[in-house]
Design a protein around this motif. Structure first.
Motif, PDB file in Angstrom:
ATOM      1  N   THR A 409      -3.427  38.704 -26.214  1.00  0.00           N
ATOM      2  CA  THR A 409      -2.449  38.271 -25.211  1.00  0.00           C
ATOM      3  C   THR A 409      -2.878  36.935 -24.596  1.00  0.00           C
ATOM      4  OG1 THR A 409      -2.526  40.610 -24.672  1.00  0.00           O
ATOM      5  CG2 THR A 409      -1.011  39.252 -23.395  1.00  0.00           C
ATOM      6  N   ASP A 410      -4.176  36.843 -24.276  1.00  0.00           N
ATOM      7  CA  ASP A 410      -4.694  35.582 -23.746  1.00  0.00           C
ATOM      8  C   ASP A 410      -4.454  34.446 -24.730  1.00  0.00           C
ATOM      9  OD1 ASP A 410      -5.543  37.105 -21.697  1.00  0.00           O
ATOM     10  OD2 ASP A 410      -7.664  37.107 -22.248  1.00  0.00           O
ATOM     11  N   PHE A 411      -4.668  34.775 -25.991  1.00  0.00           N
ATOM     12  CA  PHE A 411      -4.496  33.779 -27.043  1.00  0.00           C
ATOM     13  C   PHE A 411      -3.068  33.242 -27.047  1.00  0.00           C
ATOM     14  CE2 PHE A 411      -2.854  33.006 -31.297  1.00  0.00           C
ATOM     15  CZ  PHE A 411      -3.736  32.063 -31.791  1.00  0.00           C
ATOM     16  N   LYS A 412      -2.114  34.183 -26.961  1.00  0.00           N
ATOM     17  CA  LYS A 412      -0.710  33.773 -26.988  1.00  0.00           C
ATOM     18  C   LYS A 412      -0.394  32.865 -25.802  1.00  0.00           C
ATOM     19  CE  LYS A 412       0.766  37.855 -29.525  1.00  0.00           C
ATOM     20  NZ  LYS A 412       1.298  39.199 -29.418  1.00  0.00           N
ATOM     21  N   GLU A 413      -0.934  33.245 -24.648  1.00  0.00           N
ATOM     22  CA  GLU A 413      -0.720  32.408 -23.463  1.00  0.00           C
ATOM     23  C   GLU A 413      -1.299  31.022 -23.668  1.00  0.00           C
ATOM     24  OE1 GLU A 413      -2.159  34.052 -19.776  1.00  0.00           O
ATOM     25  OE2 GLU A 413      -0.824  35.792 -20.082  1.00  0.00           O
ATOM     26  N   GLN A 414      -2.502  31.012 -24.228  1.00  0.00           N
ATOM     27  CA  GLN A 414      -3.187  29.743 -24.441  1.00  0.00           C
ATOM     28  C   GLN A 414      -2.377  28.828 -25.357  1.00  0.00           C
ATOM     29  OE1 GLN A 414      -7.071  30.293 -26.097  1.00  0.00           O
ATOM     30  NE2 GLN A 414      -7.798  28.277 -25.454  1.00  0.00           N
ATOM     31  N   ILE A 415      -1.842  29.436 -26.425  1.00  0.00           N
ATOM     32  CA  ILE A 415      -1.050  28.653 -27.374  1.00  0.00           C
ATOM     33  C   ILE A 415       0.166  28.050 -26.674  1.00  0.00           C
ATOM     34  CG2 ILE A 415       0.481  28.842 -29.367  1.00  0.00           C
ATOM     35  CD1 ILE A 415      -2.125  29.064 -30.463  1.00  0.00           C
ATOM     36  N   ASN A 416       0.837  28.898 -25.893  1.00  0.00           N
ATOM     37  CA  ASN A 416       2.037  28.407 -25.208  1.00  0.00           C
ATOM     38  C   ASN A 416       1.702  27.266 -24.260  1.00  0.00           C
ATOM     39  OD1 ASN A 416       3.782  30.116 -26.482  1.00  0.00           O
ATOM     40  ND2 ASN A 416       3.461  31.775 -24.990  1.00  0.00           N
ATOM     41  N   LYS A 417       0.529  27.358 -23.641  1.00  0.00           N
ATOM     42  CA  LYS A 417       0.129  26.329 -22.705  1.00  0.00           C
ATOM     43  C   LYS A 417      -0.177  25.025 -23.413  1.00  0.00           C
ATOM     44  CE  LYS A 417      -2.115  28.614 -19.023  1.00  0.00           C
ATOM     45  NZ  LYS A 417      -3.444  29.032 -18.581  1.00  0.00           N
ATOM     46  N   LEU A 418      -0.693  25.123 -24.631  1.00  0.00           N
ATOM     47  CA  LEU A 418      -1.156  23.912 -25.313  1.00  0.00           C
ATOM     48  C   LEU A 418      -0.023  22.922 -25.569  1.00  0.00           C
ATOM     49  CD1 LEU A 418      -3.917  25.160 -27.744  1.00  0.00           C
ATOM     50  CD2 LEU A 418      -4.156  23.473 -25.946  1.00  0.00           C
ATOM     51  N   ASN A 419       1.129  23.458 -25.945  1.00  0.00           N
ATOM     52  CA  ASN A 419       2.326  22.620 -25.944  1.00  0.00           C
ATOM     53  C   ASN A 419       2.242  21.372 -26.822  1.00  0.00           C
ATOM     54  OD1 ASN A 419       4.899  22.131 -25.148  1.00  0.00           O
ATOM     55  ND2 ASN A 419       4.288  20.845 -23.398  1.00  0.00           N
ATOM     56  N   PHE A 420       1.461  21.444 -27.891  1.00  0.00           N
ATOM     57  CA  PHE A 420       1.404  20.311 -28.821  1.00  0.00           C
ATOM     58  C   PHE A 420       2.537  20.406 -29.820  1.00  0.00           C
ATOM     59  CE2 PHE A 420      -3.354  20.216 -28.049  1.00  0.00           C
ATOM     60  CZ  PHE A 420      -3.365  18.946 -27.504  1.00  0.00           C
ATOM     61  N   ALA A 421       2.868  19.275 -30.422  1.00  0.00           N
ATOM     62  CA  ALA A 421       3.688  19.322 -31.626  1.00  0.00           C
ATOM     63  C   ALA A 421       2.699  19.442 -32.768  1.00  0.00           C
ATOM     64  CB  ALA A 421       4.511  18.055 -31.755  1.00  0.00           C
ATOM     65  N   TRP A 422       2.566  20.678 -33.306  1.00  0.00           N
ATOM     66  CA  TRP A 422       1.483  20.938 -34.266  1.00  0.00           C
ATOM     67  C   TRP A 422       1.767  20.319 -35.616  1.00  0.00           C
ATOM     68  CZ3 TRP A 422      -2.765  22.653 -32.081  1.00  0.00           C
ATOM     69  CH2 TRP A 422      -2.669  23.423 -30.912  1.00  0.00           C
ATOM     70  N   PHE A 423       0.674  19.985 -36.283  1.00  0.00           N
ATOM     71  CA  PHE A 423       0.752  19.450 -37.638  1.00  0.00           C
ATOM     72  C   PHE A 423       1.175  20.577 -38.582  1.00  0.00           C
ATOM     73  CE2 PHE A 423      -1.567  18.820 -41.686  1.00  0.00           C
ATOM     74  CZ  PHE A 423      -1.007  17.626 -42.074  1.00  0.00           C
ATOM     75  N   ASP A 424       2.167  20.309 -39.391  1.00  0.00           N
ATOM     76  CA  ASP A 424       2.643  21.349 -40.313  1.00  0.00           C
ATOM     77  C   ASP A 424       2.305  20.981 -41.752  1.00  0.00           C
ATOM     78  OD1 ASP A 424       3.801  23.342 -41.656  1.00  0.00           O
ATOM     79  OD2 ASP A 424       5.841  23.005 -40.914  1.00  0.00           O
ATOM     80  N   PRO A 425       1.338  21.641 -42.337  1.00  0.00           N
ATOM     81  CA  PRO A 425       0.928  21.297 -43.700  1.00  0.00           C
ATOM     82  C   PRO A 425       2.059  21.539 -44.713  1.00  0.00           C
ATOM     83  CG  PRO A 425      -0.636  22.806 -42.671  1.00  0.00           C
ATOM     84  CD  PRO A 425       0.561  22.735 -41.791  1.00  0.00           C
ATOM     85  N   MET A 426       2.989  22.432 -44.364  1.00  0.00           N
ATOM     86  CA  MET A 426       4.061  22.744 -45.305  1.00  0.00           C
ATOM     87  C   MET A 426       5.097  21.627 -45.361  1.00  0.00           C
ATOM     88  SD  MET A 426       3.531  25.661 -46.683  1.00  0.00           S
ATOM     89  CE  MET A 426       2.345  26.967 -46.462  1.00  0.00           C
ATOM     90  N   GLU A 427       5.321  21.000 -44.236  1.00  0.00           N
ATOM     91  CA  GLU A 427       6.372  19.984 -44.197  1.00  0.00           C
ATOM     92  C   GLU A 427       5.877  18.606 -44.598  1.00  0.00           C
ATOM     93  OE1 GLU A 427       8.435  19.783 -40.553  1.00  0.00           O
ATOM     94  OE2 GLU A 427       9.494  21.682 -40.894  1.00  0.00           O
ATOM     95  N   MET A 428       4.660  18.303 -44.153  1.00  0.00           N
ATOM     96  CA  MET A 428       4.109  16.991 -44.468  1.00  0.00           C
ATOM     97  C   MET A 428       3.896  16.880 -45.969  1.00  0.00           C
ATOM     98  SD  MET A 428       3.642  15.537 -41.566  1.00  0.00           S
ATOM     99  CE  MET A 428       4.020  16.147 -39.948  1.00  0.00           C
TER     100      MET A 428
END
Lengths: 517, 497
Positions: A409-428
């Motif tokens: 649960t903490d992890f999920k919160e942390q991810i939401n907080k990070l708010n980056f536009a993540w690098f997507d290996p599938m799309e790039m």
């Protein structure tokens, strides 16, 4: 006629052009080399962590860094094979003492970077600036709208009176009234200066931005979300629900996991690959994490090589296709570890060192197509993050695998907080390959290939993964069961007969004596 | 002619008793092996450091001979305070300290020669051989007694045992004290000495030394208490009950002490390897089985992993999952429960343990010193018995069990007769055999449950020693016709006892 002439000229020129192209290329490859000379590792104050971070940053910039302590420097080592020289002062009390290094450096014409205090007068002259020492300050670092209050520092050297053509990356300002501000990273022509280098936070990001600019390699990269500390004995249910969460929220991610080279026929291994397969199906990619090191000698090269081959083959059998290798930074500073493991992949994630065990240290790092610089998400807490945040070098933001549902649960919160536009290996348009000699696993535009043949990934529903039962009964087991029972019965019968014989025999035996009496 | 032979034989038997003969032969045979250069011994398998560091001895830094291949005879002695303290508690320290004392007296205060340790063991060992032979043949001096003494030499002077003396392994202490303990009980049983207390003291002293020698010996305290029980039947021994009870109490106390002296790290090592090298050593797929017993099946992937990985490993023991999910859950209780649910696998492991039960020579290390110019390997000098037993002893645990039942059955007849006749001999002998049988039976089980198949041959060292003692006892009893009837036979006795 004219056409023909043109064609002949072109044909004649072709080898020439090719030659120019090739030699240029070689030269370019050569110019990837930089030398890093430090005064002391200053391990007591944990400056070795900074050396490691700098080495990994340089590797991420595609620079091949040769690291030396100044005491190991011999005159003439710094030649034109190197495109740059970095001086790192970790212990002001030690400082630079090697005369031949100072001489060679002043003669050197390439890029020069000085990190830390003890800027010599000659260096300051090259900057056409004045070096000023600040005492007892708590400074604030600002860069592109982000800011961070730095820990209290007793002394810090900064450059003032900079010439007009200089570039400043980030500013340091004092906290008093009428605050003064100084440049953090300063570039004047081919020369760069950083008052300090840190392995975390805004300092690191700004310093890396400055170094990348100095070496003309600044880019703009989205960070790669990376789940670390995954092992085959980790809690796979948590890993699975984590990947489900990322998938549902359209967060692309990578998983760095160790794997086993033996026992791959077990059901437990099938379950492990099934979970990894789910990750691949949910937009994640897999990096093979280097194994832990016990006490191998330099003759363990073959062992390591075979392990990697076995990792790749056994994972590929389970339709898990790793796209790169991840390891601690020191693997790139070791001849055996680098040559027999790291170099087989062209995409790396390099983590900070946890426990360094060198097998054959040479500090002669190599670089590959792309090497992600790993930085823990928690160390970015004090840095302002937006969807527009970009890094100047390929960066992997790491979060360790949660151990419990609460941590998840903490992890999920942390991810939401990070708010980056993540690098997507599938799309790039990313193309990677791991080549273990016997087989090549590659990844291109979101598709996996084994030895050039495209592979698809079977779906493994998570519910079936955890309730999967494999019932295997050997062909002849019934026969052996029956045979065992028959034998037992036979033995029992024989034993009974024997006992009867003994009883009868005993009677006869006693009777003989009785008769004589 | 016959007469001359007879008188000669009589003279010989008067000058040289069977015990003396055995001692002289053993002294020559093992003396040549251990002390005539180039000397022999066992090389270091990585265990030496415990005994060495505890006793301020270190490997000389310029010595680059391969530790595992060749025997090193020269070590350094710390010249400064030994900060390591006691790495593992062991009674072996006493012997090393005696050797160190003589080494400093006669040789050097800076260097330690392993032969001094060899000499210390050697002297105690010869005494043990003397007493052991005496215990087997007393009170007879017939030809058959000399045959027994030759068998004693063949079995107990075997190089596979005596090679241990020139090494820092803890086994020599176990070997020698076991022989003393056995001899003490048998001499007591036969009423060899007027007063009993010397032998009783010797028995308890050697048993305490044995138990405190190695942590794995702690459970043996129970076996030796069973042996001590026999002494309750001694005649004319005032306050015997109290003395013997006290002795048993000391034995069990020393066992408990040895057990508690095991450091946590060694415990973790054993617990981890009993899992990876024991529970998981299933020919099939152990995933399902451990899952059934409440441990995450993923841990099955750790099969055959070492606590201290030699080269590379997937997960180190420090890993969070192992520390929080495996080690707190797979203690001795769990392991026993697991084997109770999987008896077939346990049987296979026990057979594995029994397979090499009689191979006493350490095969993993070399026996030569580098100066012998021989390739690293094992010597064949006077290993006839161990080679023979290693090759022909049936490697099945079921056979070991049958053997135990046979021996106990055999000696319980003697006990029954002697209880009725009021003689202590058969009774004490029975308890001795019974105690040894429990060692033979339980040591392999403890080894498998406690540490899996890792280092198995060295963990079951006490089993072959106990078996050998019982074999020779059996042979000597048969030759002297006292297997069931322990009464001294007039026709075997010499004129004077």
């Amino acid at each position: 006629m004219r056409n023909k002439l043109l064609r002949t000229i072109t044909l004649l020129c072709l080898p020439l052009m090719l030659w120019i192209f090739l030699t240029n290329n070689v030269k370019a490859a050569d110019s990837n080399k930089v030398m890093l000379v430090y005064d002391s590792k200053n391990t007591t104050n944990k400056y070795d962590v900074k050396v490691d971070a700098l080495q990994r940053s340089l590797t991420s910039m595609n620079l091949q860094v040769k690291t030396l302590s100044q005491s190991d420097y011999k005159s003439g080592m710094l030649d034109d094979k190197y495109s740059g020289i970095i001086t790192m002062i970790n212990w002001r009390q030690v400082g630079l003492t090697n005369k031949s290094f100072i001489q060679d450096r002043s003669k050197f014409s390439g890029v020069k970077l000085h990190i830390g205090d003890e800027l010599t007068n000659e260096e300051a002259e090259q900057f056409e600036a004045k070096s000023t020492r600040l005492y007892q300050q708590q400074l604030i670092l600002k860069n592109k709208g982000a800011s961070q209050v730095l820990p209290f520092s007793e002394t810090i050297d900064v450059l003032t009176d900079l010439p007009s053509g200089s570039k400043q990356i980030g500013t340091l300002s004092t906290q008093q009234k009428g605050a003064k501000s100084y440049g953090y990273g300063v570039i004047v022509g081919n020369n760069g200066f950083l008052p300090y280098y840190d392995s975390k936070g805004l300092s690191l990001l700004t310093a890396d931005e400055m170094i990348a600019k100095l070496f003309y390699r600044a880019g703009s990269y989205q960070p790669l979300l990376t789940i670390t500390d995954v092992t085959p004995v980790s809690d796979l249910k948590i890993l699975d629900s984590l990947s489900k969460f990322c998938y549902k929220n359209s967060i692309p991610f990578a998983v760095s996991t160790t794997t086993v080279s033996s026992n791959t026929e077990m059901k437990a291994f099938n379950k492990f690959t099934a979970v990894l397969r789910n990750i691949e199906n949910r937009g994640g990619v897999i990096f093979i994490k280097s194994p832990e090191i016990g006490g191998p000698g330099i003759n363990s090269a073959n062992d390591l090589r075979q392990r990697l081959t076995s990792y790749v083959v056994s994972l590929a059998k389970g339709q898990v296709y790793p796209i790169g290798i991840s390891s601690e930074g020191f693997w790139n500073q070791d001849r055996i570890l680098r040559k027999n493991f790291l170099m087989d992949a062209d995409h790396w994630i390099l983590f900070p060192n946890k426990q360094i065990v060198y097998v054959d240290e040479d500090d002669d790092a190599q670089s590959v197509k792309k090497s992600f610089f790993a930085i823990s998400a928690s160390s970015l807490n004090s840095v302002k993050k937006t969807e527009e945040t970009r890094f100047s070098i390929p960066t992997a933001v790491t979060i360790p695998l949660p151990h419990s549902t609460k941590e998840l649960t903490d992890f999920k919160e942390q991810i939401n907080k990070l708010n980056f536009a993540w690098f997507d290996p599938m799309e790039m348009t990313m193309s990677t390959s791991i080549n273990t000699g016997t087989s090549t696993v590659s990844f291109k535009n979101g598709n996996y290939f084994v030895n050039g043949k495209q592979e698809s990934i079977g779906t493994a529903d998570s519910s079936s993964v955890f309730n999967e039962t494999i019932k295997q009964k050997p062909l002849l087991s019934n026969y052996f069961n029956i045979q065992g029972n028959v034998l037992t019965i036979l033995f029992v019968i024989v034993a009974i007969v024997l006992i009867i014989f003994i009883l009868i025999g005993r009677k006869i035996y006693w009777n003989r004596f009785n008769k004589r009496k | 002619m016959k007469k001359i032979m007879k008188t000669l034989a009589e003279k010989f038997s008067r000058c040289v008793s069977p015990a003396l003969l055995a001692t002289i032969l053993a002294a020559v045979i093992s003396g040549v092996l251990l002390f005539v250069p180039p000397i022999h011994g066992y090389a270091d398998n990585g265990d030496f450091y415990r005994a060495m560091l505890t006793n301020s001895i270190y490997r000389l830094p310029y010595d680059h001979t391969s530790t595992i291949d060749y025997v090193v005879n020269k070590f350094g002695i710390y010249q400064y305070f030994n900060e390591n303290g006691m790495i593992a508690f062991s009674s072996q320290t006493i012997f090393i300290q005696i050797a160190l004392f003589f080494n400093k007296l006669f040789y050097s205060t800076k260097f330690f020669d392993i032969r001094f340790l060899g000499v210390v063991y050697y002297v105690f060992y010869l005494g043990a051989i003397y007493m052991l032979t005496k215990a087997f043949v007393y009170p007879y001096r017939k030809v058959r007694s000399y045959v027994v003494s030759l068998i004693v030499v063949l079995v107990f002077a075997d190089s596979s045992f005596t090679l241990y003396f020139n090494s820092f392994f803890a086994e020599p202490v176990m070997y020698i004290s076991m022989m003393y303990g056995f001899a003490a009980i048998m001499l007591l049983a036969k009423g060899c000495y007027q007063k009993n207390w010397q032998m009783i003291t010797l028995f308890f002293l050697s048993m305490v030394l044995l138990i405190t020698d190695k942590s794995q010996n702690a459970p043996l305290a129970l076996s030796f208490s069973a042996v001590a029980m026999g002494m309750m039947f001694l005649p004319n021994f005032k306050a015997r009950r109290f003395a013997i009870m006290l002795g048993m109490f000391v034995l069990i106390g020393s066992g408990a002490f040895t057990y508690t002296a095991i450091k946590k790290e060694f415990n973790d090592v054993n617990q981890y390897q009993s899992f990876t090298h024991g529970v998981l050593m299933d020919t099939g797929d152990p995933s399902k089985k451990i899952e059934k017993q409440g441990i995450d099946e993923q841990f099955a992937l750790l099969r055959a992993e070492d606590y201290y990985p030699k080269t590379y490993t997937t997960v180190k023991v420090e890993n969070d999952s192992i520390q929080t999910k495996l080690l707190p859950n797979n203690g001795i209780g769990w392991t026993l429960k697991y084997y109770a649910h999987n008896p077939k696998q346990f049987g296979i492991l026990m057979d594995l343990a029994s397979q090499d039960i009689m191979i006493t020579q350490v095969k993993a290390v070399g026996d030569y010193v580098p100066s012998s110019k021989k390739p690293s390997g094992q010597l064949r000098y006077f290993t006839t018995y161990s080679q023979f037993m290693g090759a022909f002893f049936p490697g099945k645990f079921a056979f070991v069990c049958l053997l135990i039942i046979g021996l106990i059955g055999c000696y319980s007849v003697g006990m029954y007769m002697d209880i009725r006749a009021g003689r202590p001999h058969g009774v004490m002998r029975f308890f001795l055999v019974f105690g040894l049988c429990t060692i033979v039976f339980f040591v392999p089980i403890i080894a498998i449950v406690g540490d899996g198949d890792a280092d198995l041959a060295k963990h079951i060292f006490m089993t072959p020693v106990s078996l050998d003692l019982m074999f020779v006892l059996f042979i000597s009893d048969v030759l002297h016709h006292r297997l069931w009837n322990t009464e001294d036979r007039e026709e075997f006795l010499p004129d004077a006892k």
